[in-house]
Design an enzyme around this catalytic site. Structure first.
Site, PDB file in Angstrom:
ATOM      1  N   ARG A 157     -27.983  29.369 -63.314  1.00 34.32           N
ATOM      2  CA  ARG A 157     -26.968  29.704 -62.301  1.00 34.32           C
ATOM      3  C   ARG A 157     -25.590  29.143 -62.623  1.00 34.32           C
ATOM      4  O   ARG A 157     -24.591  29.583 -62.065  1.00 34.32           O
ATOM      5  CB  ARG A 157     -27.429  29.213 -60.922  1.00 34.32           C
ATOM      6  CG  ARG A 157     -27.626  27.724 -60.862  1.00 34.32           C
ATOM      7  CD  ARG A 157     -28.344  27.300 -59.594  1.00 34.32           C
ATOM      8  NE  ARG A 157     -27.431  26.995 -58.509  1.00 34.32           N
ATOM      9  CZ  ARG A 157     -27.798  26.412 -57.380  1.00 34.32           C
ATOM     10  NH1 ARG A 157     -29.072  26.092 -57.188  1.00 34.32           N
ATOM     11  NH2 ARG A 157     -26.930  26.145 -56.454  1.00 34.32           N
ATOM     12  N   ASP A 159     -31.308  29.200 -56.257  1.00 35.79           N
ATOM     13  CA  ASP A 159     -32.346  28.845 -57.230  1.00 35.79           C
ATOM     14  C   ASP A 159     -33.373  29.955 -57.382  1.00 35.79           C
ATOM     15  O   ASP A 159     -33.877  30.189 -58.484  1.00 35.79           O
ATOM     16  CB  ASP A 159     -33.012  27.526 -56.825  1.00 35.79           C
ATOM     17  CG  ASP A 159     -32.194  26.335 -57.287  1.00 35.79           C
ATOM     18  OD1 ASP A 159     -31.733  26.356 -58.450  1.00 35.79           O
ATOM     19  OD2 ASP A 159     -31.973  25.399 -56.497  1.00 35.79           O
ATOM     20  N   HIS A 189     -22.668  24.511 -58.921  1.00 34.96           N
ATOM     21  CA  HIS A 189     -22.260  23.518 -57.924  1.00 34.96           C
ATOM     22  C   HIS A 189     -20.754  23.352 -57.854  1.00 34.96           C
ATOM     23  O   HIS A 189     -20.222  22.995 -56.811  1.00 34.96           O
ATOM     24  CB  HIS A 189     -23.041  22.218 -58.107  1.00 34.96           C
ATOM     25  CG  HIS A 189     -24.470  22.414 -57.687  1.00 34.96           C
ATOM     26  ND1 HIS A 189     -25.478  22.644 -58.575  1.00 34.96           N
ATOM     27  CD2 HIS A 189     -25.011  22.536 -56.453  1.00 34.96           C
ATOM     28  CE1 HIS A 189     -26.596  22.874 -57.907  1.00 34.96           C
ATOM     29  NE2 HIS A 189     -26.341  22.805 -56.617  1.00 34.96           N
ATOM     30  N   CYS A 226     -30.422  30.434 -46.869  1.00 40.36           N
ATOM     31  CA  CYS A 226     -29.281  29.516 -46.981  1.00 40.36           C
ATOM     32  C   CYS A 226     -28.631  29.527 -48.371  1.00 40.36           C
ATOM     33  O   CYS A 226     -27.812  28.670 -48.673  1.00 40.36           O
ATOM     34  CB  CYS A 226     -29.696  28.097 -46.605  1.00 40.36           C
ATOM     35  SG  CYS A 226     -30.942  27.416 -47.696  1.00 40.36           S
ATOM     36  N   GLU A 244     -37.472  28.425 -52.910  1.00 32.73           N
ATOM     37  CA  GLU A 244     -36.481  28.688 -53.955  1.00 32.73           C
ATOM     38  C   GLU A 244     -37.111  28.820 -55.329  1.00 32.73           C
ATOM     39  O   GLU A 244     -36.420  28.849 -56.333  1.00 32.73           O
ATOM     40  CB  GLU A 244     -35.362  27.641 -53.933  1.00 32.73           C
ATOM     41  CG  GLU A 244     -35.794  26.211 -53.863  1.00 32.73           C
ATOM     42  CD  GLU A 244     -34.628  25.237 -53.690  1.00 32.73           C
ATOM     43  OE1 GLU A 244     -33.460  25.634 -53.812  1.00 32.73           O
ATOM     44  OE2 GLU A 244     -34.903  24.051 -53.453  1.00 32.73           O
TER      45      GLU A 244
END
Ligand code: PEP
Ligand code: MG
Length: 580
Positions: free
Chosen positions: A467, A457, A191, A504, A433
């Protein structure tokens, strides 16, 4: 001059002074001092230790009174630690011998102690690491006093050097003055990386201990395109990067000119390019970069930026702002995806040992129905303002999707009874995901109007690779044949149905993957606004026939390395430069 290589998380080149966030929001402005300042620094240290001791002792007494001796023990540990003469001696030694500032020396000693505590087998001591962070913050607050930099009101452009940037921290920053990020941890789809791309600033992650290598005020070059950070560059390096910076800006300007050109392949197939946004203010920017709609509005930041859950009205205002900016264009609002690395201050303490597999996202919402219903009310109310679509994240079972839809239907009923308008025919979709959702896509297409493949994900869960963890970042590849097989499976499941499919995840915005994704049958991609022009450039330079050939070829590979090498070769062959 020091050069460090990390993970390229957000492109572009920035040059400027570093600001080091050594512990949370604390900036250590200077690392070293003139020898004549040594006694003054020792005096500061002693005063800060004494003030901290006093505070902790008061806290211990209050805790014993209100909460009993068990809680007071925690503060007794803090007090003992701060009073330990060995602690003071170690800090003083660094001030005297290395001429460190009191703040920097204290931070160094505490870092070392934290490392030692983390490495012991005794679980009690391991747990105390968190207490050490607390002690560090308390003492630093006293040492730095007014010298602390307020990150919400920076006075000059800076490059942020930190261990990590949390989403809530990022939105509190004074954005006008942030040039780039150089960060210790993280991976390409963490993130922190997504936030940097949202802010449109260069970022390099996974630089191990960059916070220890760089001093506040030192000149840094952050090359986010190649994942390189240079500290104290010599004049030749500086000039080289300045030229690169100019070249990068020129390329951006040229790409921006593509804004009003259609995203159509050379053989006439239109590709819908949509934007991922994190905050309402980004909506305008998305359209400036040529987005045809908002493919993913991540609503989490609303929840991460305040100590309490946002009210229905606050959420409604934010959603309405996006809808108004979008006009008639579609907006996919994803219901809040909290948990794992996106912990809202108002969420109850997480006890999950493995938060990515724990009570996160829709699972959290379905267990906290009061909060979820408020959220859905706000979304539904904003639906009258345009083409709003609702998307549920992190679905693993058909039951979950049904539960989410049932909750939405309930909320609709409430609004009906209260006479509050909303769009009844609102399209309902879901993120794919998890491998479970991808494998059962054929079942989900009977229940959802659109699917959006979240490869960030999906890669994490398919390859069992965190991740956000830089230590396994080399294993995180969305082009792994296993992930690509799942993507293909999802696209295939939608064929012949009136179900739209979008992708996305971060791979949608990486030019190298674009021909492959089109070849796998995707006709809709959603990405950071800034990535739209370069993806459009690839779309306009290729044909679907060629993309299908690429996808066929890639399907025969069984290692991610083969896939990447092949895609690199293809990218060189496309060379769409002359199209600009
Ligand atoms: C994804 O997982 O690919 C995705 C788009 O969602 P996020 O990055 O917000 O988890
Ligand atoms: Mg996701």
């Amino acid at each position: 001059m020091i050069t460090k290589k990390g993970i390229n998380a957000s492109p572009g080149v920035a040059i400027g002074p570093a600001i080091v966030l050594d512990t949370e929001e604390y900036r250590i402005p200077h690392r070293t001092i003139d020898p004549v300042q040594v006694p003054g620094q020792i005096h500061n240290l002693d005063a800060a230790l004494a003030a901290s001791r006093q505070e902790v002792s008061e806290l211990r007494a209050a805790a014993a009174r209100k909460l009993g001796d068990k809680t007071a023990v925690i503060f007794a540990f803090h007090e003992q630690f701060i009073c330990d003469p060995k602690l003071r001696d170690s800090v003083v030694a660094l001030i005297e011998r290395r001429h460190y500032t009191a703040a920097y020396a204290f931070g160094q000693v505490l870092n070392e102690r934290q490392r030692q505590f983390r490495n012991v087998a005794d679980p009690y001591l391991k747990e105390r690491v968190r207490d050490l962070y607390d002690i560090e913050r308390r003492v630093l607050r006293h040492i730095l006093g007014r010298a602390r930099e307020d990150m919400t009101r920076l006075s000059e452009p800076v490059i942020i050097v930190a261990n990590e940037i949390t989403p809530s921290q990022a939105i509190s920053f004074d954005r006008r003055h942030i040039l780039a990020f150089a960060i210790n941890v993280g991976g390409q789809t963490s993130h922190t990386a997504i936030i940097a791309r949202m802010l449109g600033i260069p970022a390099v992650l996974a630089l191990s201990d960059i916070t220890a290598d760089v001093a506040g005020g030192e000149t840094l070059i952050v090359d986010g395109t190649n994942g390189i950070v240079v500290a104290s560059p010599d004049s030749e390096t500086l000039e080289r990067y300045r030229a690169q910076q100019r070249e990068y800006r020129r390329l951006e300007d040229r790409l921006r000119r593509l804004r009003d050109e259609p995203a159509v392949t050379r053989d006439g197939v239109p590709i819908e390019l949509l934007a991922n946004i994190e905050v309402p203010e980004e909506t305008h920017e998305a359209f400036e970069y040529g987005a045809e709609g908002i493919g993913l509005y991540r609503t989490e930041l609303l929840f991460l930026s305040s100590a309490r859950m946002p009210t229905e009205e606050e959420q409604y205002e934010a959603f309405l702002e996006v809808m108004r900016a979008a006009g008639p264009r579609p907006v996919v609002i994803r219901t809040v995806d909290l948990g794992a690395d996106k912990l809202a201050p108002a969420m109850e303490a997480q006890r999950d040992h493995n938060p990515a597999l724990g009570l996160r996202s829709l699972r959290y919402c379905l267990l906290h129905l009061d909060m979820f219903r408020v959220h859905l009310r706000a979304i539904l109310r904003a639906s009258t303002a345009g083409d709003l679509r609702i998307m549920f994240p992190m679905i693993t079972t058909v039951m979950e999707l049904r539960q989410a839809k049932a909750t939405l239907a309930d909320v609709m009923e409430d609004l009906d009874e209260e006479g509050i308008p909303f769009r009844r025919d609102i399209p309902i979709g879901m993120m794919v995901e998890t491998p479970a959702a991808a494998l059962l896509a054929a079942a989900f297409v009977r229940e959802a109007v659109f699917l959006s493949i979240g490869t960030n994900d999906l890669t994490q869960y398919t390859l069992a690779v965190d991740r956000g963890n830089e230590r396994v970042a080399h294993l995180f590849s969305s082009h792994n044949p296993a992930v690509l097989k799942l993507v293909h499976e999802v696209v295939r499941a939608t064929r012949g149905r009136k179900v739209q499919v979008n992708l996305c995840g971060e791979m949608a915005g990486a030019p190298i993957y674009c021909p492959l994704l089109l070849g796998l049958g995707l006709r809709r991609l959603s990405m950071a606004p800034k990535d739209i022009p370069s993806i459009k450039r690839i779309v306009r330079a290729t044909t679907i026939e060629r993309c299908q050939m690429i996808a066929r070829k890639v399907s025969r590979f069984d290692s991610d390395r083969q896939v990447l090498n092949f895609l690199r070769g293809e990218a060189r062959a496309i060379e769409p430069e002359e199209d600009l």
